[in-house]
Design a protein around this motif. Structure first.
Motif, PDB file in Angstrom:
ATOM      1  N   ILE A   1      17.124 -23.054   4.029  1.00 41.58           N
ATOM      2  CA  ILE A   1      18.222 -22.027   4.697  1.00 41.58           C
ATOM      3  C   ILE A   1      19.424 -22.767   4.605  1.00 41.58           C
ATOM      4  CG2 ILE A   1      18.742 -20.598   6.713  1.00 41.58           C
ATOM      5  CD1 ILE A   1      15.675 -20.446   7.284  1.00 41.58           C
ATOM      6  N   ILE A   2      20.427 -22.358   4.020  1.00 45.38           N
ATOM      7  CA  ILE A   2      21.603 -22.870   4.071  1.00 45.38           C
ATOM      8  C   ILE A   2      22.457 -22.000   4.885  1.00 45.38           C
ATOM      9  CG2 ILE A   2      23.706 -23.932   2.847  1.00 45.38           C
ATOM     10  CD1 ILE A   2      21.930 -24.036   0.358  1.00 45.38           C
ATOM     11  N   CYS A   3      23.018 -22.879   6.048  1.00 46.54           N
ATOM     12  CA  CYS A   3      23.917 -21.870   7.021  1.00 46.54           C
ATOM     13  C   CYS A   3      25.271 -22.590   7.104  1.00 46.54           C
ATOM     14  CB  CYS A   3      23.166 -21.995   8.437  1.00 46.54           C
ATOM     15  SG  CYS A   3      24.225 -21.463   9.691  1.00 46.54           S
TER      16      CYS A   3
ATOM     17  N   ARG B   1      24.647 -26.554   7.459  1.00 47.81           N
ATOM     18  CA  ARG B   1      23.182 -27.096   8.033  1.00 47.81           C
ATOM     19  C   ARG B   1      22.291 -26.409   7.022  1.00 47.81           C
ATOM     20  NH1 ARG B   1      22.458 -23.860  12.492  1.00 47.81           N
ATOM     21  NH2 ARG B   1      20.604 -22.760  11.610  1.00 47.81           N
ATOM     22  N   PHE B   2      21.234 -27.424   6.522  1.00 49.32           N
ATOM     23  CA  PHE B   2      20.226 -27.324   5.680  1.00 49.32           C
ATOM     24  C   PHE B   2      18.924 -27.368   6.575  1.00 49.32           C
ATOM     25  CE2 PHE B   2      23.794 -29.013   3.358  1.00 49.32           C
ATOM     26  CZ  PHE B   2      23.973 -28.267   2.161  1.00 49.32           C
ATOM     27  N   SER B   3      18.387 -26.318   6.335  1.00 48.47           N
ATOM     28  CA  SER B   3      16.883 -26.388   7.083  1.00 48.47           C
ATOM     29  C   SER B   3      15.522 -25.761   6.445  1.00 48.47           C
ATOM     30  CB  SER B   3      16.893 -25.400   8.281  1.00 48.47           C
ATOM     31  OG  SER B   3      18.208 -25.465   9.016  1.00 48.47           O
ATOM     32  N   ALA B   4      14.559 -26.417   6.691  1.00 47.34           N
ATOM     33  CA  ALA B   4      13.305 -26.063   5.927  1.00 47.34           C
ATOM     34  C   ALA B   4      12.178 -26.260   6.853  1.00 47.34           C
ATOM     35  CB  ALA B   4      13.070 -26.974   4.645  1.00 47.34           C
ATOM     36  N   LYS B   5      11.224 -25.463   6.574  1.00 42.75           N
ATOM     37  CA  LYS B   5       9.947 -25.316   7.678  1.00 42.75           C
ATOM     38  C   LYS B   5       8.777 -25.019   6.706  1.00 42.75           C
ATOM     39  CE  LYS B   5      10.561 -20.753   9.224  1.00 42.75           C
ATOM     40  NZ  LYS B   5      10.806 -19.887  10.408  1.00 42.75           N
ATOM     41  N   GLY B   6       7.570 -25.380   7.046  1.00 47.60           N
ATOM     42  CA  GLY B   6       6.404 -25.446   6.403  1.00 47.60           C
ATOM     43  C   GLY B   6       5.261 -25.847   7.635  1.00 47.60           C
ATOM     44  N   ASP B   7       4.116 -25.880   7.036  1.00 47.32           N
ATOM     45  CA  ASP B   7       2.821 -26.232   7.746  1.00 47.32           C
ATOM     46  C   ASP B   7       2.959 -27.610   8.567  1.00 47.32           C
ATOM     47  OD1 ASP B   7       1.969 -23.994   6.804  1.00 47.32           O
ATOM     48  OD2 ASP B   7       0.769 -24.959   5.125  1.00 47.32           O
ATOM     49  N   LEU B   8       3.806 -28.493   7.869  1.00 45.41           N
ATOM     50  CA  LEU B   8       3.783 -29.752   8.642  1.00 45.41           C
ATOM     51  C   LEU B   8       4.758 -29.729   9.583  1.00 45.41           C
ATOM     52  CD1 LEU B   8       3.412 -32.619   6.965  1.00 45.41           C
ATOM     53  CD2 LEU B   8       5.877 -32.648   6.483  1.00 45.41           C
TER      54      LEU B   8
ATOM     55  N   ARG C   1      35.651 -18.327   4.449  1.00 48.61           N
ATOM     56  CA  ARG C   1      36.373 -17.249   4.901  1.00 48.61           C
ATOM     57  C   ARG C   1      35.482 -16.519   6.017  1.00 48.61           C
ATOM     58  NH1 ARG C   1      39.206 -14.712   0.312  1.00 48.61           N
ATOM     59  NH2 ARG C   1      39.690 -16.165  -0.791  1.00 48.61           N
ATOM     60  N   GLU C   2      34.218 -16.711   5.667  1.00 46.19           N
ATOM     61  CA  GLU C   2      33.139 -15.972   6.457  1.00 46.19           C
ATOM     62  C   GLU C   2      31.931 -16.827   6.715  1.00 46.19           C
ATOM     63  OE1 GLU C   2      31.261 -11.829   6.023  1.00 46.19           O
ATOM     64  OE2 GLU C   2      33.205 -12.021   4.870  1.00 46.19           O
ATOM     65  N   ALA C   3      31.218 -16.987   7.755  1.00 45.22           N
ATOM     66  CA  ALA C   3      29.974 -17.587   8.066  1.00 45.22           C
ATOM     67  C   ALA C   3      29.013 -17.040   7.193  1.00 45.22           C
ATOM     68  CB  ALA C   3      29.685 -17.445   9.333  1.00 45.22           C
ATOM     69  N   VAL C   4      28.084 -17.734   6.574  1.00 41.60           N
ATOM     70  CA  VAL C   4      26.873 -17.298   5.587  1.00 41.60           C
ATOM     71  C   VAL C   4      25.680 -18.124   5.744  1.00 41.60           C
ATOM     72  CG1 VAL C   4      26.475 -17.112   3.199  1.00 41.60           C
ATOM     73  CG2 VAL C   4      28.673 -16.574   3.651  1.00 41.60           C
ATOM     74  N   THR C   5      24.714 -17.284   5.844  1.00 45.56           N
ATOM     75  CA  THR C   5      23.362 -17.796   5.849  1.00 45.56           C
ATOM     76  C   THR C   5      22.469 -17.352   4.889  1.00 45.56           C
ATOM     77  OG1 THR C   5      23.626 -18.215   8.273  1.00 45.56           O
ATOM     78  CG2 THR C   5      21.309 -18.484   7.363  1.00 45.56           C
ATOM     79  N   LEU C   6      21.902 -18.268   3.895  1.00 44.87           N
ATOM     80  CA  LEU C   6      21.143 -17.643   2.999  1.00 44.87           C
ATOM     81  C   LEU C   6      20.020 -18.669   2.735  1.00 44.87           C
ATOM     82  CD1 LEU C   6      23.865 -16.601   0.461  1.00 44.87           C
ATOM     83  CD2 LEU C   6      22.339 -14.951   1.395  1.00 44.87           C
ATOM     84  N   THR C   7      18.981 -17.815   2.030  1.00 46.73           N
ATOM     85  CA  THR C   7      17.557 -18.921   1.921  1.00 46.73           C
ATOM     86  C   THR C   7      17.485 -18.880   0.300  1.00 46.73           C
ATOM     87  OG1 THR C   7      16.775 -18.145   3.617  1.00 46.73           O
ATOM     88  CG2 THR C   7      15.299 -19.037   2.240  1.00 46.73           C
TER      89      THR C   7
END
Lengths: 262, 14
Positions: free
Chosen positions: A159-161, A168-175, A200-206
């Motif tokens: 997820i890039i926010c 912020r770069f985030s990842a999640k999984g079983d671990l 110009r505008e905040a963006v969050t995408l996966t």
């Protein structure tokens, strides 16, 4: 007749390394402007758009526009036969069924040439509109490679926010989960080490890390990478192709559609 | 991959 001579032949070797794992085959469309390539990966998820400008070559001759259908794995294997300091010349006759690569050592005491068969490809082109992106993040290409590699330990997606404070770069999984935050650089002596966010505008995408890791193969081409994002449009990851003097010779751009919740 | 859109969903063939 098409002929293009590149003194810094290692650039072409790096360009091939940046696409050969993502694409099996593609057409180089050669015209007076330069050599272009646009192709989707086999699953039609990612798109590569590549440009080598004619004025980036030391000699460039293209009597009429031609399309050279290439097996990219084969071309990559042949370019591995060139030394990093070799001068590379690409040559194809009009209506030819083969392309020739000539490698000259800097002292001109070793010259090799390799002929490779061309393919008849039925290629599809996509129209990429000019887009004003909501966020453009520039960062060191090595940093982006590391983030993609590190977060792949945790999950398949990132997820890039992007906000005014940074990215912020985030990842999640079983671990478990992981986050990497990059602040905008306040003062950096070297431009290539800067993190700059134009928002110009905040963006969050996966996005899929598998594809982003393919894109980072282009990192040797450029010290900086830019990530351009807007809600609900594909991410554009751009590596500019610059020579040793820093002059622009073209670009490699990758496009990747965002992942959506099932 | 689940949730992954194809790129041609966004860009028309030209």
């Amino acid at each position: 007749m098409f002929e293009a001579r590149l003194v810094e032949g290692s650039l072409l070797k790096k360009v091939m390394e940046s696409i050969k794992d993502l694409l099996n085959e593609a057409s180089w469309d050669c015209s007076g402007n330069g050599m272009c390539l646009q192709a989707m990966d086999s699953s039609h998820v990612a798109l590569v758009s590549l440009m080598l400008k004619s004025d980036g070559f030391e000699n460039y001759r293209c009597d009429r526009s031609i399309s050279l259908g290439i097996n990219l794995a084969s071309m990559s294997k042949i370019l591995k036969c060139a030394s990093n300091d070799d001068i590379i010349t690409i040559r194809a006759e009009d209506d030819a069924d083969a392309i020739t690569f000539m490698f000259e050592s800097p002292k001109q005491d070793r010259v090799s040439d390799y002929e490779m068969k061309l393919m008849n490809l039925d290629t599809e082109h996509l129209g990429i509109p000019d887009t004003e992106y909501a966020c453009v993040i520039k960062m060191p290409s090595g940093e982006f490679s590391r983030i993609c590699r590190d977060l792949s330990v945790l999950g398949d997606s990132v997820i890039i926010c992007c906000t005014k404070d940074g990215v912020r770069f985030s990842a999640k999984g079983d671990l478990g989960n992981g986050n990497i935050k990059l602040a905008q650089s306040a003062n950096v002596d070297k431009e290539e080490e800067a993190v700059v966010v134009d928002m110009r505008e905040a963006v969050t995408l996966t996005f899929s890390l598998r594809y982003l890791n393919f894109f980072t193969k282009a990192a040797p081409l450029s010290s900086q990478v830019s990530l351009s994002m807007s809600e609900d449009v594909p991410l554009m990851v751009e590596y500019k192709i610059n020579d040793k003097e820093g002059d622009s010779k073209g670009y490699v751009r990758y496009y990747l559609a965002p992942k959506i919740e099932d | 991959e689940s949730g992954q859109q194809e790129i041609s969903t966004y860009y028309a063939r030209s």
